[in-house]
Design an enzyme around this catalytic site. Sequence first.
Site, PDB file in Angstrom:
ATOM      1  N   TYR A  25      30.152  95.380 -54.701  1.00  0.00           N
ATOM      2  CA  TYR A  25      29.998  96.027 -53.399  1.00  0.00           C
ATOM      3  C   TYR A  25      28.779  95.525 -52.632  1.00  0.00           C
ATOM      4  CZ  TYR A  25      33.506  99.556 -54.688  1.00  0.00           C
ATOM      5  OH  TYR A  25      34.664 100.200 -55.038  1.00  0.00           O
TER       6      TYR A  25
ATOM      7  N   LYS B 229      20.655 120.973 -76.774  1.00  0.00           N
ATOM      8  CA  LYS B 229      21.052 121.136 -75.375  1.00  0.00           C
ATOM      9  C   LYS B 229      21.609 119.822 -74.825  1.00  0.00           C
ATOM     10  CE  LYS B 229      16.422 120.076 -73.612  1.00  0.00           C
ATOM     11  NZ  LYS B 229      15.261 120.543 -72.835  1.00  0.00           N
TER      12      LYS B 229
END
Length: 368
Positions: free
Chosen positions: A264, A38
Amino acid sequence: MPKATETVLEINLNYLEQNYKYLKSKLAPNTMFLAVVKAFAYGSDQVQIAKKITELGADYLAVAYTSEGVAIRKAGIQTPILVLHPQEVNFEEIVAYNLEPSIYSARILDQFIKYTSSINKEDYPVHLKFNTGLNRLGFLKADVPQIVQKIQETTTIKVASAFSHMAASEDLTEKEFTEQQIQKFKSISNTLDGLLCYSPIKHMCNTSGILNYPDAHFNMVRSGIGLYGFGNDAKYDVYLKPIASLKTVISQLHNLDPNQSVGYNMAYKATHKMVTATLPLGHADGIYRIYGNQKGFVFINGKKAPIVGNTCMDMIMVDVTNINCKEGDEVIVFNEVHTADALATAAGTISYELVTGISQRVNRVFIF
């Protein structure tokens, strides 16, 4: 392998084989092996992993969602595939692609019987999920008589397996809880077999269950994280090799003066003259903001370089003040030596989250 010239995820299929053989060595010869593929095979590549693991002899594959199983079928892989979390809307595709659903509630059981009856299916394989303590999905022991009655009233489905999921098999301080789970599942299995009048496959052990609870291997075991090189315990590091290596390069170097900021929101300010390297990967690639501000790190020319400032969408900046490096040099984010587990732990998360989060835009390169 040649040095990385861009951000790549190298996937070593030889290590996958080594991990599979080690886990198989812990089983009785007749115990079946279900490989969990998965989440893009834990962030690698579900089709290539499914092909390789099937070639190695895995008896079953498991995916979380129907779309994952469909992708494997479209690649030509015919190994039985268990869908762990199907929804009613998926039933048509499940049958069309010969996938086998986990039946975890009375609602899903009723709906799947209704659907298979409407298309005149006979003995379509299903897997009954039982909740023994994880409290996530599954029937309880008290539900068994009603489940069996519904199954016996139709010829459209047949139980291929019954299974449960250990909640803390990697944590030996919770051994008493796990042993209680095992005993609950044994009791459920005995009741189920007696009422069905046949004995489906039984499976409960995940990777840590395989390693820590050999008496609970039953007819089949399931392994996900172990196949990809993580045993949830340092003592298995000798035997299990992480199959994925995330590599990138230095795009640019910057010389900073004291008090100059990086990235940032001025989240990091230099306290001294320093050199930073900007790398072409960021939170859109799976290196999330939790790794910023010196929680995370990479390795350049064998030396550790902490991430400084906030992680950007497509870039991170690292401190290379004391590292002899140049633009274009290869950078190791994680590999079999500098592991994803170490990086994840430093940021307060787990290897599962880090490796499964590597974006599909990162180029995959396979080592055979």
